[in-house]
Design a protein around this motif. Structure first.
Motif, PDB file in Angstrom:
ATOM      1  N   LEU A  58      53.441  23.088  68.331  1.00  0.00           N
ATOM      2  CA  LEU A  58      52.020  22.639  69.241  1.00  0.00           C
ATOM      3  C   LEU A  58      52.426  21.762  70.567  1.00  0.00           C
ATOM      4  O   LEU A  58      52.125  21.568  70.837  1.00  0.00           O
ATOM      5  CB  LEU A  58      50.736  22.181  68.972  1.00  0.00           C
ATOM      6  CG  LEU A  58      50.417  23.366  67.643  1.00  0.00           C
ATOM      7  CD1 LEU A  58      48.926  22.133  67.342  1.00  0.00           C
ATOM      8  CD2 LEU A  58      49.712  24.548  68.222  1.00  0.00           C
ATOM      9  N   PHE A  59      53.041  21.026  69.928  1.00  0.00           N
ATOM     10  CA  PHE A  59      53.554  19.578  70.660  1.00  0.00           C
ATOM     11  C   PHE A  59      55.109  20.231  71.499  1.00  0.00           C
ATOM     12  O   PHE A  59      55.333  18.973  72.327  1.00  0.00           O
ATOM     13  CB  PHE A  59      53.320  18.304  70.493  1.00  0.00           C
ATOM     14  CG  PHE A  59      52.404  17.900  69.818  1.00  0.00           C
ATOM     15  CD1 PHE A  59      51.238  17.477  71.632  1.00  0.00           C
ATOM     16  CD2 PHE A  59      51.459  18.826  69.095  1.00  0.00           C
ATOM     17  CE1 PHE A  59      49.981  17.304  70.827  1.00  0.00           C
ATOM     18  CE2 PHE A  59      50.317  18.393  68.351  1.00  0.00           C
ATOM     19  CZ  PHE A  59      49.627  18.145  69.172  1.00  0.00           C
ATOM     20  N   ARG A  60      55.436  21.857  71.701  1.00  0.00           N
ATOM     21  CA  ARG A  60      56.878  21.513  71.626  1.00  0.00           C
ATOM     22  C   ARG A  60      58.257  20.239  71.523  1.00  0.00           C
ATOM     23  O   ARG A  60      59.059  20.035  72.614  1.00  0.00           O
ATOM     24  CB  ARG A  60      56.972  22.128  73.298  1.00  0.00           C
ATOM     25  CG  ARG A  60      55.583  23.438  73.620  1.00  0.00           C
ATOM     26  CD  ARG A  60      56.560  24.505  73.023  1.00  0.00           C
ATOM     27  NE  ARG A  60      55.430  26.034  73.287  1.00  0.00           N
ATOM     28  CZ  ARG A  60      54.271  26.140  72.600  1.00  0.00           C
ATOM     29  NH1 ARG A  60      53.835  25.832  71.605  1.00  0.00           N
ATOM     30  NH2 ARG A  60      53.277  26.618  73.665  1.00  0.00           N
TER      31      ARG A  60
ATOM     32  N   GLY B  54      56.782  11.032  65.950  1.00  0.00           N
ATOM     33  CA  GLY B  54      56.696   9.815  64.982  1.00  0.00           C
ATOM     34  C   GLY B  54      57.114   8.873  66.318  1.00  0.00           C
ATOM     35  O   GLY B  54      56.380   7.496  65.544  1.00  0.00           O
ATOM     36  N   ALA B  55      58.268   8.336  66.673  1.00  0.00           N
ATOM     37  CA  ALA B  55      58.328   7.177  67.672  1.00  0.00           C
ATOM     38  C   ALA B  55      57.195   6.708  68.066  1.00  0.00           C
ATOM     39  O   ALA B  55      56.826   5.707  68.192  1.00  0.00           O
ATOM     40  CB  ALA B  55      59.420   7.579  67.810  1.00  0.00           C
ATOM     41  N   GLU B  56      56.201   7.558  68.883  1.00  0.00           N
ATOM     42  CA  GLU B  56      54.855   7.368  69.746  1.00  0.00           C
ATOM     43  C   GLU B  56      53.559   7.312  68.654  1.00  0.00           C
ATOM     44  O   GLU B  56      52.606   6.543  69.407  1.00  0.00           O
ATOM     45  CB  GLU B  56      55.107   8.062  70.497  1.00  0.00           C
ATOM     46  CG  GLU B  56      55.762   7.807  71.322  1.00  0.00           C
ATOM     47  CD  GLU B  56      56.151   6.151  72.201  1.00  0.00           C
ATOM     48  OE1 GLU B  56      55.263   6.048  72.787  1.00  0.00           O
ATOM     49  OE2 GLU B  56      56.561   6.054  72.332  1.00  0.00           O
TER      50      GLU B  56
ATOM     51  N   ALA C 110      46.363  12.881  63.070  1.00  0.00           N
ATOM     52  CA  ALA C 110      44.558  13.166  62.748  1.00  0.00           C
ATOM     53  C   ALA C 110      43.974  14.891  63.599  1.00  0.00           C
ATOM     54  O   ALA C 110      43.408  15.072  63.674  1.00  0.00           O
ATOM     55  CB  ALA C 110      43.691  12.436  63.298  1.00  0.00           C
ATOM     56  N   THR C 111      44.363  14.907  64.839  1.00  0.00           N
ATOM     57  CA  THR C 111      44.448  15.981  65.493  1.00  0.00           C
ATOM     58  C   THR C 111      44.632  17.476  64.559  1.00  0.00           C
ATOM     59  O   THR C 111      45.755  17.424  64.002  1.00  0.00           O
ATOM     60  CB  THR C 111      44.543  15.794  66.999  1.00  0.00           C
ATOM     61  OG1 THR C 111      46.072  16.195  67.006  1.00  0.00           O
ATOM     62  CG2 THR C 111      43.995  14.400  67.526  1.00  0.00           C
TER      63      THR C 111
ATOM     64  N   ILE D   4      51.080   7.752  71.007  1.00  0.00           N
ATOM     65  CA  ILE D   4      50.017   8.647  70.168  1.00  0.00           C
ATOM     66  C   ILE D   4      49.708   8.610  69.184  1.00  0.00           C
ATOM     67  O   ILE D   4      49.484   9.292  68.706  1.00  0.00           O
ATOM     68  CB  ILE D   4      50.815   9.891  70.352  1.00  0.00           C
ATOM     69  CG1 ILE D   4      52.085  10.055  69.813  1.00  0.00           C
ATOM     70  CG2 ILE D   4      50.648  10.482  72.168  1.00  0.00           C
ATOM     71  CD1 ILE D   4      53.125  11.787  70.199  1.00  0.00           C
ATOM     72  N   TYR D   5      49.166   7.274  68.902  1.00  0.00           N
ATOM     73  CA  TYR D   5      48.715   6.414  67.896  1.00  0.00           C
ATOM     74  C   TYR D   5      47.123   7.524  67.027  1.00  0.00           C
ATOM     75  O   TYR D   5      46.771   8.310  68.388  1.00  0.00           O
ATOM     76  CB  TYR D   5      48.886   5.203  67.752  1.00  0.00           C
ATOM     77  CG  TYR D   5      48.230   5.057  66.270  1.00  0.00           C
ATOM     78  CD1 TYR D   5      48.502   4.792  64.901  1.00  0.00           C
ATOM     79  CD2 TYR D   5      47.409   4.356  65.585  1.00  0.00           C
ATOM     80  CE1 TYR D   5      48.300   5.065  63.902  1.00  0.00           C
ATOM     81  CE2 TYR D   5      46.564   3.310  65.036  1.00  0.00           C
ATOM     82  CZ  TYR D   5      47.295   3.870  63.446  1.00  0.00           C
ATOM     83  OH  TYR D   5      46.863   3.479  62.499  1.00  0.00           O
TER      84      TYR D   5
END
Length: 134
Positions: free
Chosen positions: A65-67, A74-76, A88-89, A83-84
């Motif tokens: 979905l995010f390519r 995970g780092a962000e 949940a999306t 993008i914490y």
């Protein structure tokens, strides 16, 4: 142009993951999704823990979905990150290692593979091997 992931290719990816996991002594779940994050193929190895089923598919969906590989996201996605709460999306995502983007010959995202059931490091290595990116 729509990039598609054939049944044969999905099965080859699953087999590479299965073989690598077995050689390392792990029982894992492997999910392969298309570019829209929809399931294209799946394997739950004998003795793989049931919780790894959903995790493997969510790792693959996240990457597709995010390519972007799930480990990179995970780092962000940590507290304080840009993008914490991303997890949940989209019905629930996973932002740690084991979700790898699959690309076609032109570099376009064709889908993703997700591996779960070993250690996070081993999941990542197995998924990279399955995707041909080791």
């Amino acid at each position: 142009m729509t990039v598609s992931l054939s049944e044969a290719v999905a099965q080859q990816i699953i087999e590479r993951a299965r073989s690598q996991a077995q050689a390392q002594g792990f029982a894992v779940c492997v999910g392969v999704v298309d570019e829209a994050g929809l399931l294209r193929g799946f394997l739950r190895m004998d003795d793989a823990v049931p919780g790894a089923i959903d995790v493997s598919i969510k790792k693959a969906r996240t990457a597709a979905l995010f390519r972007t590989d799930s480990l990179e996201l995970g780092a962000e996605a940590q507290p304080g990150g840009a993008i914490y709460t991303l997890e949940a999306t989209n019905g629930g995502l996973i932002s740690f290692g084991g979700g790898i983007v699959l690309r076609d010959d032109q570099g376009k995202a064709a889908g993703a593979v997700g591996v779960a059931g070993a250690t996070v490091e081993a999941d990542q290595a197995i998924a990279l091997h399955a995707a041909g990116r080791e």
